[in-house]
Write a protein that holds these residues in place. Structure first.
Motif, PDB file in Angstrom:
ATOM      1  N   SER A 142       0.830  -1.200   0.000  1.00  0.00           N
ATOM      2  CA  SER A 142       0.000   0.000   0.000  1.00  0.00           C
ATOM      3  C   SER A 142       0.861   1.246   0.000  1.00  0.00           C
ATOM      4  O   SER A 142       0.632   2.194  -0.735  1.00  0.00           O
ATOM      5  CB  SER A 142      -0.922   0.004   1.222  1.00  0.00           C
ATOM      6  OG  SER A 142      -1.853  -1.021   1.132  1.00  0.00           O
ATOM      7  N   THR A 143       1.896   1.239   0.833  1.00  0.00           N
ATOM      8  CA  THR A 143       2.769   2.401   0.912  1.00  0.00           C
ATOM      9  C   THR A 143       3.532   2.593  -0.382  1.00  0.00           C
ATOM     10  O   THR A 143       3.683   3.711  -0.876  1.00  0.00           O
ATOM     11  CB  THR A 143       3.747   2.240   2.083  1.00  0.00           C
ATOM     12  OG1 THR A 143       2.995   2.054   3.284  1.00  0.00           O
ATOM     13  CG2 THR A 143       4.613   3.463   2.236  1.00  0.00           C
TER      14      THR A 143
ATOM     15  N   LEU B 244      -8.811   1.161  -4.412  1.00  0.00           N
ATOM     16  CA  LEU B 244     -10.171   1.235  -4.932  1.00  0.00           C
ATOM     17  C   LEU B 244     -11.017   0.113  -4.319  1.00  0.00           C
ATOM     18  O   LEU B 244     -12.185   0.327  -3.963  1.00  0.00           O
ATOM     19  CB  LEU B 244     -10.149   1.116  -6.467  1.00  0.00           C
ATOM     20  CG  LEU B 244     -11.514   1.102  -7.156  1.00  0.00           C
ATOM     21  CD1 LEU B 244     -12.342   2.328  -6.810  1.00  0.00           C
ATOM     22  CD2 LEU B 244     -11.337   0.973  -8.672  1.00  0.00           C
ATOM     23  N   LEU B 245     -10.433  -1.073  -4.168  1.00  0.00           N
ATOM     24  CA  LEU B 245     -11.185  -2.198  -3.601  1.00  0.00           C
ATOM     25  C   LEU B 245     -11.645  -1.881  -2.180  1.00  0.00           C
ATOM     26  O   LEU B 245     -12.813  -2.109  -1.830  1.00  0.00           O
ATOM     27  CB  LEU B 245     -10.320  -3.467  -3.609  1.00  0.00           C
ATOM     28  CG  LEU B 245     -10.967  -4.705  -2.979  1.00  0.00           C
ATOM     29  CD1 LEU B 245     -12.238  -5.106  -3.721  1.00  0.00           C
ATOM     30  CD2 LEU B 245      -9.975  -5.868  -2.958  1.00  0.00           C
ATOM     31  N   ASP B 246     -10.757  -1.352  -1.363  1.00  0.00           N
ATOM     32  CA  ASP B 246     -11.135  -1.037   0.016  1.00  0.00           C
ATOM     33  C   ASP B 246     -12.153   0.102   0.060  1.00  0.00           C
ATOM     34  O   ASP B 246     -13.034   0.115   0.929  1.00  0.00           O
ATOM     35  CB  ASP B 246      -9.895  -0.686   0.837  1.00  0.00           C
ATOM     36  CG  ASP B 246      -9.058  -1.917   1.164  1.00  0.00           C
ATOM     37  OD1 ASP B 246      -9.569  -3.039   1.018  1.00  0.00           O
ATOM     38  OD2 ASP B 246      -7.891  -1.743   1.555  1.00  0.00           O
ATOM     39  N   ALA B 247     -12.029   1.059  -0.855  1.00  0.00           N
ATOM     40  CA  ALA B 247     -13.013   2.145  -0.896  1.00  0.00           C
ATOM     41  C   ALA B 247     -14.397   1.580  -1.215  1.00  0.00           C
ATOM     42  O   ALA B 247     -15.392   1.956  -0.598  1.00  0.00           O
ATOM     43  CB  ALA B 247     -12.601   3.187  -1.936  1.00  0.00           C
ATOM     44  N   LEU B 248     -14.441   0.662  -2.184  1.00  0.00           N
ATOM     45  CA  LEU B 248     -15.727   0.066  -2.557  1.00  0.00           C
ATOM     46  C   LEU B 248     -16.308  -0.741  -1.399  1.00  0.00           C
ATOM     47  O   LEU B 248     -17.476  -0.573  -1.038  1.00  0.00           O
ATOM     48  CB  LEU B 248     -15.548  -0.849  -3.783  1.00  0.00           C
ATOM     49  CG  LEU B 248     -15.205  -0.170  -5.098  1.00  0.00           C
ATOM     50  CD1 LEU B 248     -14.839  -1.217  -6.153  1.00  0.00           C
ATOM     51  CD2 LEU B 248     -16.373   0.682  -5.600  1.00  0.00           C
TER      52      LEU B 248
ATOM     53  N   GLY C 291      -9.243 -11.372  -2.569  1.00  0.00           N
ATOM     54  CA  GLY C 291      -8.662 -12.701  -2.484  1.00  0.00           C
ATOM     55  C   GLY C 291      -7.222 -12.629  -2.042  1.00  0.00           C
ATOM     56  O   GLY C 291      -6.871 -13.026  -0.937  1.00  0.00           O
ATOM     57  N   CYS C 292      -6.373 -12.073  -2.908  1.00  0.00           N
ATOM     58  CA  CYS C 292      -4.938 -12.035  -2.629  1.00  0.00           C
ATOM     59  C   CYS C 292      -4.449 -10.641  -2.252  1.00  0.00           C
ATOM     60  O   CYS C 292      -3.441 -10.499  -1.579  1.00  0.00           O
ATOM     61  CB  CYS C 292      -4.175 -12.528  -3.854  1.00  0.00           C
ATOM     62  SG  CYS C 292      -4.410 -11.461  -5.307  1.00  0.00           S
ATOM     63  N   ALA C 293      -5.144  -9.599  -2.729  1.00  0.00           N
ATOM     64  CA  ALA C 293      -4.698  -8.206  -2.572  1.00  0.00           C
ATOM     65  C   ALA C 293      -3.344  -7.958  -3.212  1.00  0.00           C
ATOM     66  O   ALA C 293      -2.636  -7.023  -2.860  1.00  0.00           O
ATOM     67  CB  ALA C 293      -4.677  -7.794  -1.099  1.00  0.00           C
ATOM     68  N   LEU C 294      -2.986  -8.813  -4.159  1.00  0.00           N
ATOM     69  CA  LEU C 294      -1.682  -8.706  -4.820  1.00  0.00           C
ATOM     70  C   LEU C 294      -1.795  -8.704  -6.343  1.00  0.00           C
ATOM     71  O   LEU C 294      -0.785  -8.789  -7.035  1.00  0.00           O
ATOM     72  CB  LEU C 294      -0.799  -9.888  -4.400  1.00  0.00           C
ATOM     73  CG  LEU C 294      -0.359  -9.920  -2.939  1.00  0.00           C
ATOM     74  CD1 LEU C 294       0.286 -11.254  -2.612  1.00  0.00           C
ATOM     75  CD2 LEU C 294       0.593  -8.771  -2.661  1.00  0.00           C
ATOM     76  N   GLY C 295      -2.999  -8.671  -6.865  1.00  0.00           N
ATOM     77  CA  GLY C 295      -3.153  -8.675  -8.321  1.00  0.00           C
ATOM     78  C   GLY C 295      -3.028 -10.038  -8.959  1.00  0.00           C
ATOM     79  O   GLY C 295      -2.844 -10.133 -10.170  1.00  0.00           O
TER      80      GLY C 295
ATOM     81  N   SER D   6      -8.969  -4.105  -8.755  1.00  0.00           N
ATOM     82  CA  SER D   6      -9.190  -2.932  -7.900  1.00  0.00           C
ATOM     83  C   SER D   6      -8.322  -2.940  -6.654  1.00  0.00           C
ATOM     84  O   SER D   6      -8.234  -1.926  -5.960  1.00  0.00           O
ATOM     85  CB  SER D   6     -10.669  -2.818  -7.522  1.00  0.00           C
ATOM     86  OG  SER D   6     -11.111  -3.957  -6.810  1.00  0.00           O
ATOM     87  N   CYS D   7      -7.649  -4.058  -6.368  1.00  0.00           N
ATOM     88  CA  CYS D   7      -6.727  -4.090  -5.218  1.00  0.00           C
ATOM     89  C   CYS D   7      -5.395  -3.437  -5.557  1.00  0.00           C
ATOM     90  O   CYS D   7      -4.588  -3.194  -4.674  1.00  0.00           O
ATOM     91  CB  CYS D   7      -6.490  -5.522  -4.749  1.00  0.00           C
ATOM     92  SG  CYS D   7      -5.515  -6.550  -5.902  1.00  0.00           S
ATOM     93  N   LEU D   8      -5.157  -3.163  -6.836  1.00  0.00           N
ATOM     94  CA  LEU D   8      -3.856  -2.633  -7.254  1.00  0.00           C
ATOM     95  C   LEU D   8      -3.910  -1.175  -7.682  1.00  0.00           C
ATOM     96  O   LEU D   8      -2.942  -0.661  -8.228  1.00  0.00           O
ATOM     97  CB  LEU D   8      -3.300  -3.459  -8.426  1.00  0.00           C
ATOM     98  CG  LEU D   8      -2.839  -4.870  -8.120  1.00  0.00           C
ATOM     99  CD1 LEU D   8      -2.185  -5.490  -9.342  1.00  0.00           C
ATOM    100  CD2 LEU D   8      -1.874  -4.888  -6.939  1.00  0.00           C
ATOM    101  N   THR D   9      -5.027  -0.521  -7.464  1.00  0.00           N
ATOM    102  CA  THR D   9      -5.123   0.883  -7.852  1.00  0.00           C
ATOM    103  C   THR D   9      -5.717   1.663  -6.686  1.00  0.00           C
ATOM    104  O   THR D   9      -6.564   1.154  -5.951  1.00  0.00           O
ATOM    105  CB  THR D   9      -5.987   1.047  -9.127  1.00  0.00           C
ATOM    106  OG1 THR D   9      -6.048   2.426  -9.491  1.00  0.00           O
ATOM    107  CG2 THR D   9      -7.396   0.520  -8.940  1.00  0.00           C
TER     108      THR D   9
END
Ligand code: FES
Ligand code: FES
Length: 202
Positions: A13-14, A68-72, A84-88, A104-107
């Motif tokens: 994330s950072t 974006l995934l966490d916002a949604l 699932g993986c949060a790694l794309g 959406s976990c990668l943007t």
């Protein structure tokens, strides 16, 4: 914070937020790096507006690192897109942004302002399932269902892209969506059926 306490998720994330700050002019974060955060500092908050399934959502004071995934999922309660993986690597979080499939976990959410975001929640209209949703039911295209929203969003895009002319083509262009239950044969059948082709996709 002790370095060992940093999880891989924190690191990614950072890293993503740092990269984003270099590429675009984030509100409150100068491209020169002035005001950019370092590990251990409190996260900067920004106001973000997202357009999801044609509806504008305002997210005041959102952590600039929010994907974006966490916002949604966590801020808009649109939990159809799965983590699932949060790694794309798995495709469970697939959404369509301006007509293109995106993990959406990668943007970052802030990077998707002013864009049209489509999620699985926007597919059914007036109580009618999208044809691919209905086809997933007809062909038993799922078992646990965890990957299913991502599979369906990605499958619709696969058809729209013109990549659903054969089982092999569907398998190739759906290869970013993993199904741990192994429902692949029926997923491919549902997509092929919806695309208007023969359902024999062996
Ligand atoms: Fe995004 Fe796996 S959760 S690709
Ligand atoms: Fe269980 Fe795909 S249906 S992971």
């Amino acid at each position: 914070m002790d370095e060992r306490e940093w999880t891989r998720r924190n690191f990614i994330s950072t890293s993503l937020a740092g990269g984003a700050a270099m590429m675009i002019d984030l509100p409150g974060i100068s491209p020169s790096g002035e005001g950019r955060e370092t590990a251990g500092e409190s996260h900067r908050q920004i106001d973000v507006v997202l357009t999801v399934n044609g509806v504008e959502h305002r997210l005041p004071g959102l952590d600039a690192h929010t994907t974006l995934l966490d916002a949604l999922r966590d801020h808009l309660q649109l939990t159809g897109s799965k983590k699932g993986c949060a790694l794309g690597a798995c495709g469970a979080c697939t959404v369509v942004v301006d007509g293109r499939r995106v993990n959406s976990c990668l943007t970052l959410a802030v990077m998707n302002q002013g864009k049209e975001i489509a999620t699985v929640e926007g597919l059914a209209k007036d109580g009618q399932l999208h044809p691919l949703q209905a086809a997933f039911i007809a062909h038993d295209g799922f078992q646990c269902g965890y990957c299913t929203p991502g599979q369906i969003i990605s499958g619709i895009a696969c058809i729209a892209e013109g990549h659903a002319h054969s089982g092999d083509e569907i398998r190739e262009w759906m290869s970013g969506n993993i199904c741990r239950c192994g429902a692949y044969t029926n997923i491919v059948a549902a997509i092929r059926d919806t695309a208007g082709g023969r359902v024999d996709v062996g």
